[in-house]
Design a protein around this motif. Structure first.
Motif, PDB file in Angstrom:
ATOM      1  N   SER A 255       0.836  -1.196   0.000  1.00 51.86           N
ATOM      2  CA  SER A 255       0.000   0.000   0.000  1.00 51.86           C
ATOM      3  C   SER A 255       0.870   1.246   0.000  1.00 51.86           C
ATOM      4  O   SER A 255       0.414   2.341  -0.250  1.00 51.86           O
ATOM      5  N   THR A 256       2.152   1.046   0.274  1.00 50.28           N
ATOM      6  CA  THR A 256       3.038   2.192   0.308  1.00 50.28           C
ATOM      7  C   THR A 256       4.018   2.145  -0.865  1.00 50.28           C
ATOM      8  O   THR A 256       4.473   1.078  -1.260  1.00 50.28           O
ATOM      9  N   ARG A 257       4.298   3.288  -1.399  1.00 48.09           N
ATOM     10  CA  ARG A 257       5.177   3.343  -2.566  1.00 48.09           C
ATOM     11  C   ARG A 257       6.579   2.883  -2.207  1.00 48.09           C
ATOM     12  O   ARG A 257       7.036   3.063  -1.088  1.00 48.09           O
ATOM     13  N   PRO A 258       7.270   2.306  -3.183  1.00 49.43           N
ATOM     14  CA  PRO A 258       8.639   1.863  -2.925  1.00 49.43           C
ATOM     15  C   PRO A 258       9.535   3.080  -2.726  1.00 49.43           C
ATOM     16  O   PRO A 258       9.363   4.101  -3.377  1.00 49.43           O
ATOM     17  N   GLY A 259      10.476   2.948  -1.813  1.00 53.79           N
ATOM     18  CA  GLY A 259      11.406   4.053  -1.560  1.00 53.79           C
ATOM     19  C   GLY A 259      12.762   3.718  -2.138  1.00 53.79           C
ATOM     20  O   GLY A 259      12.976   2.621  -2.665  1.00 53.79           O
ATOM     21  N   ILE A 260      13.640   4.638  -2.010  1.00 52.52           N
ATOM     22  CA  ILE A 260      14.964   4.431  -2.567  1.00 52.52           C
ATOM     23  C   ILE A 260      15.649   3.239  -1.895  1.00 52.52           C
ATOM     24  O   ILE A 260      16.454   2.533  -2.509  1.00 52.52           O
ATOM     25  N   THR A 261      15.275   2.997  -0.668  1.00 52.84           N
ATOM     26  CA  THR A 261      15.846   1.870   0.072  1.00 52.84           C
ATOM     27  C   THR A 261      15.454   0.528  -0.543  1.00 52.84           C
ATOM     28  O   THR A 261      16.264  -0.396  -0.632  1.00 52.84           O
ATOM     29  N   ASP A 262      14.202   0.454  -0.952  1.00 54.00           N
ATOM     30  CA  ASP A 262      13.735  -0.790  -1.562  1.00 54.00           C
ATOM     31  C   ASP A 262      14.526  -1.093  -2.827  1.00 54.00           C
ATOM     32  O   ASP A 262      14.904  -2.226  -3.089  1.00 54.00           O
ATOM     33  N   VAL A 263      14.739  -0.056  -3.591  1.00 57.28           N
ATOM     34  CA  VAL A 263      15.474  -0.238  -4.832  1.00 57.28           C
ATOM     35  C   VAL A 263      16.902  -0.676  -4.514  1.00 57.28           C
ATOM     36  O   VAL A 263      17.454  -1.582  -5.143  1.00 57.28           O
TER      37      VAL A 263
ATOM     38  N   ALA B 161      18.541  -4.103  -5.771  1.00 64.28           N
ATOM     39  CA  ALA B 161      19.690  -4.056  -6.678  1.00 64.28           C
ATOM     40  C   ALA B 161      20.974  -4.476  -5.960  1.00 64.28           C
ATOM     41  O   ALA B 161      22.017  -4.654  -6.584  1.00 64.28           O
ATOM     42  N   GLY B 162      20.878  -4.602  -4.666  1.00 63.70           N
ATOM     43  CA  GLY B 162      22.049  -5.011  -3.905  1.00 63.70           C
ATOM     44  C   GLY B 162      23.133  -3.950  -3.852  1.00 63.70           C
ATOM     45  O   GLY B 162      24.324  -4.240  -3.916  1.00 63.70           O
ATOM     46  N   VAL B 163      22.704  -2.686  -3.741  1.00 59.82           N
ATOM     47  CA  VAL B 163      23.676  -1.596  -3.649  1.00 59.82           C
ATOM     48  C   VAL B 163      23.260  -0.645  -2.536  1.00 59.82           C
ATOM     49  O   VAL B 163      22.266  -0.891  -1.861  1.00 59.82           O
ATOM     50  N   SER B 164      24.019   0.403  -2.376  1.00 60.89           N
ATOM     51  CA  SER B 164      23.668   1.362  -1.334  1.00 60.89           C
ATOM     52  C   SER B 164      22.721   2.431  -1.863  1.00 60.89           C
ATOM     53  O   SER B 164      22.559   2.589  -3.062  1.00 60.89           O
ATOM     54  N   LEU B 165      22.156   3.165  -0.927  1.00 64.09           N
ATOM     55  CA  LEU B 165      21.236   4.236  -1.293  1.00 64.09           C
ATOM     56  C   LEU B 165      21.864   5.223  -2.255  1.00 64.09           C
ATOM     57  O   LEU B 165      21.263   5.635  -3.248  1.00 64.09           O
ATOM     58  N   SER B 166      23.049   5.615  -1.924  1.00 66.29           N
ATOM     59  CA  SER B 166      23.668   6.669  -2.735  1.00 66.29           C
ATOM     60  C   SER B 166      23.869   6.213  -4.169  1.00 66.29           C
ATOM     61  O   SER B 166      23.735   6.998  -5.098  1.00 66.29           O
ATOM     62  N   THR B 167      24.161   4.956  -4.330  1.00 66.08           N
ATOM     63  CA  THR B 167      24.345   4.474  -5.690  1.00 66.08           C
ATOM     64  C   THR B 167      23.031   4.562  -6.453  1.00 66.08           C
ATOM     65  O   THR B 167      23.001   4.954  -7.615  1.00 66.08           O
ATOM     66  N   VAL B 168      21.967   4.223  -5.772  1.00 65.09           N
ATOM     67  CA  VAL B 168      20.667   4.329  -6.423  1.00 65.09           C
ATOM     68  C   VAL B 168      20.415   5.780  -6.800  1.00 65.09           C
ATOM     69  O   VAL B 168      20.060   6.093  -7.930  1.00 65.09           O
ATOM     70  N   SER B 169      20.644   6.646  -5.834  1.00 68.76           N
ATOM     71  CA  SER B 169      20.424   8.067  -6.099  1.00 68.76           C
ATOM     72  C   SER B 169      21.238   8.522  -7.301  1.00 68.76           C
ATOM     73  O   SER B 169      20.723   9.149  -8.225  1.00 68.76           O
TER      74      SER B 169
ATOM     75  N   GLU C  49      22.613   0.225 -14.853  1.00 73.15           N
ATOM     76  CA  GLU C  49      21.555  -0.520 -15.523  1.00 73.15           C
ATOM     77  C   GLU C  49      20.794  -1.384 -14.527  1.00 73.15           C
ATOM     78  O   GLU C  49      19.571  -1.428 -14.526  1.00 73.15           O
ATOM     79  N   ARG C  50      21.550  -2.039 -13.695  1.00 78.57           N
ATOM     80  CA  ARG C  50      20.941  -2.934 -12.717  1.00 78.57           C
ATOM     81  C   ARG C  50      20.008  -2.145 -11.786  1.00 78.57           C
ATOM     82  O   ARG C  50      18.892  -2.557 -11.479  1.00 78.57           O
ATOM     83  N   VAL C  51      20.483  -1.001 -11.387  1.00 74.41           N
ATOM     84  CA  VAL C  51      19.675  -0.148 -10.513  1.00 74.41           C
ATOM     85  C   VAL C  51      18.395   0.288 -11.210  1.00 74.41           C
ATOM     86  O   VAL C  51      17.292   0.185 -10.664  1.00 74.41           O
TER      87      VAL C  51
ATOM     88  N   ALA D 199      12.671   0.099 -12.104  1.00 76.94           N
ATOM     89  CA  ALA D 199      11.557  -0.140 -13.016  1.00 76.94           C
ATOM     90  C   ALA D 199      10.679  -1.270 -12.485  1.00 76.94           C
ATOM     91  O   ALA D 199       9.453  -1.172 -12.490  1.00 76.94           O
ATOM     92  N   GLU D 200      11.321  -2.300 -12.014  1.00 75.26           N
ATOM     93  CA  GLU D 200      10.575  -3.442 -11.507  1.00 75.26           C
ATOM     94  C   GLU D 200       9.672  -3.037 -10.342  1.00 75.26           C
ATOM     95  O   GLU D 200       8.540  -3.486 -10.226  1.00 75.26           O
ATOM     96  N   LEU D 201      10.193  -2.161  -9.527  1.00 76.45           N
ATOM     97  CA  LEU D 201       9.421  -1.720  -8.371  1.00 76.45           C
ATOM     98  C   LEU D 201       8.500  -0.541  -8.699  1.00 76.45           C
ATOM     99  O   LEU D 201       7.654  -0.158  -7.897  1.00 76.45           O
ATOM    100  N   GLY D 202       8.689   0.007  -9.859  1.00 79.27           N
ATOM    101  CA  GLY D 202       7.896   1.178 -10.223  1.00 79.27           C
ATOM    102  C   GLY D 202       8.328   2.362  -9.378  1.00 79.27           C
ATOM    103  O   GLY D 202       7.531   3.213  -8.991  1.00 79.27           O
ATOM    104  N   TYR D 203       9.602   2.408  -9.122  1.00 77.19           N
ATOM    105  CA  TYR D 203      10.124   3.477  -8.269  1.00 77.19           C
ATOM    106  C   TYR D 203      10.382   4.786  -9.005  1.00 77.19           C
ATOM    107  O   TYR D 203      10.867   4.806 -10.127  1.00 77.19           O
ATOM    108  N   THR D 204      10.034   5.847  -8.361  1.00 77.18           N
ATOM    109  CA  THR D 204      10.332   7.188  -8.852  1.00 77.18           C
ATOM    110  C   THR D 204      10.634   8.004  -7.610  1.00 77.18           C
ATOM    111  O   THR D 204       9.927   7.904  -6.612  1.00 77.18           O
ATOM    112  N   ALA D 205      11.659   8.799  -7.691  1.00 81.26           N
ATOM    113  CA  ALA D 205      12.040   9.584  -6.525  1.00 81.26           C
ATOM    114  C   ALA D 205      10.908  10.498  -6.083  1.00 81.26           C
ATOM    115  O   ALA D 205      10.231  11.105  -6.902  1.00 81.26           O
TER     116      ALA D 205
END
Lengths: 332, 332
Positions: free
Chosen positions: B4-12, B16-24, B39-41, B46-52
């Motif tokens: 019910s809650t949107r995915p956050g940067i942490t989920d991504v 992706a098996g990386v840190s937050l900053s890498t995602v950012s 690409e992996r990130v 995309a899989e999670l439908g994540y958008t900042a």
DNA sequence: CTGTTAGCGCATTCAA
DNA sequence: TTGAATGCGCTAACAG
């Protein structure tokens, strides 16, 4: 030189000699703070010209006090009126409005609404040509949402004008004047209101023996109305139902330029009753779509959604038939 | 049930098996990220439908990617066009627009602009009647700002139409047709453009011996134009300069209703060239204020301010004289 | 090139 | 009733 950065809650706290939580509480009118202290805090805030940063509040509160409105074309008087009604009503309730004119990116309504939704608390969607399925798929993802001028949807408040009923009245009016062969300048066939108009036409021809309504493809603006004059003349009708006032005005203008007298030789009806419909020569008979009222009600529905008030049902308004001088008795 | 809650940067990051900053970094296209990882990130996002979350970004970045526009009256075609031009131009640059129609709270422009400014990166101010001093006091507090249709200000880009020059052309046109006694239906005297028109009139009467221009107080809308018909008739003029097209149309309509022929008995000019000015009977001679272009340029100036491009100077456009059929040779 | 840490400015738990 | 600590979700130093 003066401070270049705005005062923060910390500055106020320091000046008032309290903690920042107290400032926060005082500024938000939390009753659990000593009145005297609250006064002191407010005074300090006033002295510093402090106002809580709305972006920071939005982040922590999870609401922005803003709603998005997506409009298909800001150049269209009807949409302008919807926006105006909505905007003013929202302002009265302390909400802001983020707008988007999708004119350029037709079909991008979905992506746009999604983007806008993230910076706002809800979206009011006015997307007449968005495919039914796309809309259905989109709505749950942008909730809370309210839809304007589309058939009622499950779980989504809808406010709409009854284009079908209005079209029926226009046809009855013409039929009552003796018109039996009528042209219909269709606009955007794919739109919801276009479908409603079409259905009304089908029903009318079924109801009245001898009534013929010839569909002539046209657009939705002034020029397309003018461009249809030849087809109208060739169709040998005594009256024409235009998709909207703009088309009617274009047709009226072209007819007049050709020496065709309105309504003596040809009756013309519009649709919408835009501000200038009353001032054409002759003034236009039309169906008054209460656009700014639609906007107002769309806001009311959104506000209810936002405040958790009773689930607003679908709200449909029937346009009033405005008989002016562009229609008259059939001659032939 | 689904999340019910949107995915956050942490989920991504986790997926992706990386840190937050890498995602950012990856999401922001930071080049210091291994392409493969990026690409992996992105795939994970995309899989999670994540958008900042734009609100969170706004807080940390200090910019909202949104500008405020304050408009005096959304029911006025000219302001609608300004908004449209601005809105579309801003959208093309990836910016959003927060609007405010100040119609209800006249005089509240200042407070409103201030409030809106805090949720946006700048404000475009269209406030014709705001007192000069108030405006001057307000501007520094809401910078970056751009002002529409006001005299050039120091330190603030201004985009405006040259109402004075346009008025002069209208007068020259009438004078050239032999008119010597002309009525001027004044609208909002206190507005900047009103002052410019007035100055042009004064200059014209000084330039031309025998030219008289009688000022008749009127409003800015259709009805006020109609209401002025008596005064116009009584003033015994051969032509009337209306404050704007709306007023001109009202006057034209009232004149026609009274059997006064335009332009045979009375020439009428409008101002603005709103969409319907070309379709009145007869079509209106007017000065075409390029409203949507003003909006576009206002955006250009704001965009420059926002991106730190060269300090935009003040930008003034001269309305084109549009001669149609509501003006003709003076009779008397 | 990537991860860790620290805020952006505020509201709100939780203790005191 | 007030203060201290925590976190909203993200970006940007700062190391490694």
């Amino acid at each position: 030189m003066a401070r270049s950065t705005r005062p923060g809650i910390t500055d106020v706290a320091r000046l008032a000699g309290v903690s920042l939580s107290t400032v926060s509480r005082a500024m938000n009118g939390n009753p659990t703070v000593d009145p005297a202290l609250a006064e002191r805090v407010k005074a300090a805030a006033a002295e510093l010209g402090y106002t809580a940063n709305p972006v920071a509040r939005s982040l922590v509160l999870g609401r922005t006090q803003t709603v998005s409105v997506v409009i298909p074309d800001l150049a269209n008087p009807t949409f302008q009126a919807i926006l105006r009604g909505l905007s003013r009503a929202a302002a009265a309730d302390g909400y802001h409005v983020l707008i988007s004119d999708t004119a350029e990116q037709v079909g991008e309504e979905g992506a746009l609404a999604t983007t806008m939704r993230r910076r706002t608390d809800g979206v009011v969607l006015c997307a007449p040509r968005l495919a039914r399925e796309e809309l259905a798929a989109l709505l749950p993802t942008v909730a809370p949402a309210v839809v304007i001028n589309r058939p009622p949807q499950a779980d989504v408040p809808t406010v709409a004008a009854d284009y079908g009923a209005a079209m029926s009245r226009l046809i009855e009016h013409l039929h009552g004047l003796g018109h039996r062969r009528i042209a219909y300048l269709s606009g955007v066939v794919a739109s919801a209101s276009g479908a409603a108009r079409k259905a009304a036409i089908t029903a009318a021809t079924a109801d009245h023996d001898g009534l013929e309504i010839i569909e002539i493809p046209a657009g939705v603006d002034f020029d397309s109305g003018g461009a249809a004059i030849d087809a109208v003349v060739d169709s040998d009708v005594t009256a024409a139902l235009a998709f909207n006032d703009l088309v009617a005005m274009g047709l009226l203008s072209a007819a007049t330029a050709r020496g065709i007298r309105v309504p003596d030789d040809l009756s013309i009806t519009g649709f919408d009753d835009i501000p200038f419909a009353a001032y054409t020569t002759p003034p236009l008979t039309t169906a008054a779509v209460p656009a700014s009222e639609l906007g107002r009600r769309a806001w009311a529905a959104m506000h209810a959604l936002l405040t958790g008030t009773e689930p607003p049902a679908s709200d449909v308004l029937t346009p009033e038939l405005i008989i002016r001088d562009s229609t008259g008795p059939a001659v032939r």
